[in-house]
Design a protein around this motif. Structure first.
Motif, mmCIF file in Angstrom:
data_model
loop_
_atom_site.group_PDB
_atom_site.id
_atom_site.type_symbol
_atom_site.label_atom_id
_atom_site.label_comp_id
_atom_site.label_asym_id
_atom_site.label_seq_id
_atom_site.Cartn_x
_atom_site.Cartn_y
_atom_site.Cartn_z
ATOM 1 N N THR A 42 35.113 43.727 43.719
ATOM 2 C CA THR A 42 34.399 42.587 44.315
ATOM 3 C C THR A 42 35.150 41.280 44.071
ATOM 4 N N GLY A 43 34.897 40.348 44.988
ATOM 5 C CA GLY A 43 35.482 39.005 44.862
ATOM 6 C C GLY A 43 36.988 39.053 44.698
ATOM 7 N N LYS A 44 37.646 39.953 45.442
ATOM 8 C CA LYS A 44 39.113 40.145 45.351
ATOM 9 C C LYS A 44 39.536 40.383 43.902
ATOM 10 N N GLY A 45 38.737 41.196 43.210
ATOM 11 C CA GLY A 45 39.077 41.542 41.827
ATOM 12 C C GLY A 45 38.592 40.518 40.814
ATOM 13 N N ARG A 46 37.876 39.470 41.304
ATOM 14 C CA ARG A 46 37.398 38.430 40.368
ATOM 15 C C ARG A 46 35.892 38.519 40.153
ATOM 16 N N CYS A 47 35.187 39.234 41.018
ATOM 17 C CA CYS A 47 33.738 39.431 40.972
ATOM 18 C C CYS A 47 32.929 38.141 41.042
ATOM 19 N N ASN A 48 32.534 37.837 42.267
ATOM 20 C CA ASN A 48 31.626 36.698 42.486
ATOM 21 C C ASN A 48 30.202 37.225 42.270
ATOM 22 N N LEU A 49 29.767 37.168 40.997
ATOM 23 C CA LEU A 49 28.570 37.924 40.610
ATOM 24 C C LEU A 49 27.245 37.336 41.032
ATOM 25 N N THR A 50 27.206 36.038 41.273
ATOM 26 C CA THR A 50 25.981 35.445 41.814
ATOM 27 C C THR A 50 26.319 34.095 42.424
ATOM 28 N N ASN A 51 25.290 33.379 42.838
ATOM 29 C CA ASN A 51 25.486 32.055 43.405
ATOM 30 C C ASN A 51 24.518 31.104 42.717
#
Ligand SMILES: Cc1cc2nc3c(=O)[nH]c(=O)nc-3n(C[C@H](O)[C@H](O)[C@H](O)COP(=O)(O)OP(=O)(O)OC[C@H]3O[C@@H](n4cnc5c(N)ncnc54)[C@H](O)[C@@H]3O)c2cc1C
Length: 411
Positions: A42-51
């Protein structure tokens, strides 16, 4: 209670860890040889876990069934989610558009934190094991059958994800198990997916910022989205295109192919109206009357796009700027604000970031995610018919729906 959670993705790990923390006896079944394979990419390997947005903004970003998610999201908000991961020693940062990432920029930190959380609380993790059937008697869950055996249980949680990026393990198994027990499945299709377009030759890799994009199809028109897009070798992608793809259902229903004649209109100068743009072109012509019209356009757009714009409005590339007629200038301005690319449809499901469709939420209790048909059967994450735009909203939905199950079985 004896609980079996099926699928060790974002939702399954959160759910299993929370239920074990609440004192239940939890088995977590994962068919891969490790947990969180999709979470890892996710997130190009960075993981945008929430907003880190407020509730109103959150629900504006949910495409399908936002009302259904009300109690799950309010019960475990983005801010609760951030606190949760920080309590697991994962430092977080908020970037543009309130997107939340681990400070390390490593999705693996999120995967490992969730895995540790589950194992520390005593979850029995069964890797390389595929759940095949939920055994139900008298409309009550009794056991989960796998390819290796059977687990007697009071509660089964289906957290098997959707159908996109199937290499990560999300192959739609949960739909089949739910359907077999009488649940309606809203036909799953990929969303947040690149679009196949014509006329992109020579533009591959080009990324455009601050542009507008709208899909037109017969007498139907999508909303316009503004921001970043890019050209691929088969069409278009990037944030605003992915967002548009999630809304195409309103135009082409469950089809992935758009009706003939559909096209993407790109507004290269959304901040300028036609008149202001025409005045700008006139200024550019006066500044370099001897330049070719193609060179003149370099001041207004990326070089590789200039020939496409000129071709679209039928002006020869080597026309001297000073020789451009008023009519041609107006046509040029109109094309800059409405550069068209014929659209074929969506890329194949494998490339979608999220699945639209899934277990019909009319058959799930929104307060605790329990099936309305089978006692002890719960759903968490993407397997339900919910989806949102990019920005961390989909993982938050996975975490919040998992936590809804945990809350209901902890009281
Ligand atoms: C490339 C990409 C990038 C993304 N980036 C982001 C992002 O940055 N932010 C965001 O919010 N969302 C992002 N998403 C979406 C996000 O990953 C999903 O919304 C989320 O992973 C859904 O979680 P889930 O637990 O429901 O399903 P999944 O994460 O798909 O987990 C399901 C698990 O169930 C297992 N499973 C399936 N069937 C069985 C079975 N029969 N038996 C045992 N195990 C089974 C699978 O192997 C898998 O491990 C991205 C998606 C993709 C594809």
């Amino acid at each position: 209670m004896k609980v079996v959670v099926i699928g060790a993705g974002a939702a399954g790990l959160m759910c299993a860890g929370g239920l074990a923390e609440a004192g239940h006896d939890v088995v977590l079944i994962e068919k891969n040889d490790r947990v969180g394979r999709k979470l890892f990419i996710t997130g190009k390997g960075r993981c945008n876990l929430t907003n880190a947005c407020d509730a109103r903004a959150f629900f504006e970003n949910v495409v399908t069934n936002p009302k259904f998610l009300n109690s799950a999201i309010y019960g475990f908000t983005p801010s609760d989610c951030m606190q949760f991961f920080e309590s697991l020693d994962v430092k977080l940062k908020v970037e543009r558009g309130d997107r939340v990432f681990p400070v390390s920029d490593k999705s693996n930190d999120i995967v490992k934190a969730l895995e540790r959380y589950a194992l520390k609380n005593g979850v029995q993790l069964q890797l390389n094991e595929k759940a095949e059937e939920i055994v139900v008697r008298d409309a009550v869950v009794r056991a989960v059958k796998t390819d290796k055996g059977e687990y007697l249980c009071d509660v089964a949680v289906i957290a098997t994800g959707g159908i996109t990026y199937p290499v990560t393990g999300s192959t739609g198994d949960g739909y089949l198990m739910a359907q077999k027990l009488g649940h309606r499945i809203v036909a799953p299709v990929a969303a947040l997916v690149p679009l196949i377009a014509k006329g992109v030759e020579g533009l591959q890799g080009l990324s455009l910022r601050n542009v507008g994009a709208t899909v037109f199809s017969g007498d139907k028109k999508s909303r316009s989205h503004f921001g970043e897009m890019l050209f691929t070798h088969t069409g278009v992608s990037g944030p605003i295109i992915l967002t548009l793809s999630s809304e195409l259902g309103k135009i082409c229903g469950k089809n992935t192919i758009l009706p003939k004649g559909s096209y993407l209109s790109v507004d290269l100068k959304p901040a300028l109206d036609l008149q202001t743009l025409d005045a700008r072109i006139q200024r550019e012509i006066s500044a370099a009357p001897k330049a070719t019209v193609k060179t003149m356009l370099y001041t207004m757009m990326p070089k590789s796009l200039a020939p496409k714009v000129l071709e679209s409005c039928g002006i020869q590339e080597d026309t001297k700027a000073s020789a451009v007629t008023k009519k041609q200038r107006e046509l040029l301005a109109a094309t800059v604000k409405d550069l068209r690319f014929p659209l074929i449809g969506k890329e194949k499901a494998d490339l979608g970031i999220i699945t639209q469709g899934g277990v019909d939420v009319a058959q799930i209790n929104p307060k605790d995610m329990q099936s309305k048909l089978i006692k002890g059967l719960y759903f968490a994450g993407e397997v339900a018919d919910v989806d949102a735009y990019t920005g961390g909203f989909n993982l938050q939905i996975a975490f919040s729906t998992a936590k809804a199950v945990v809350r209901s079985l902890s009281s």
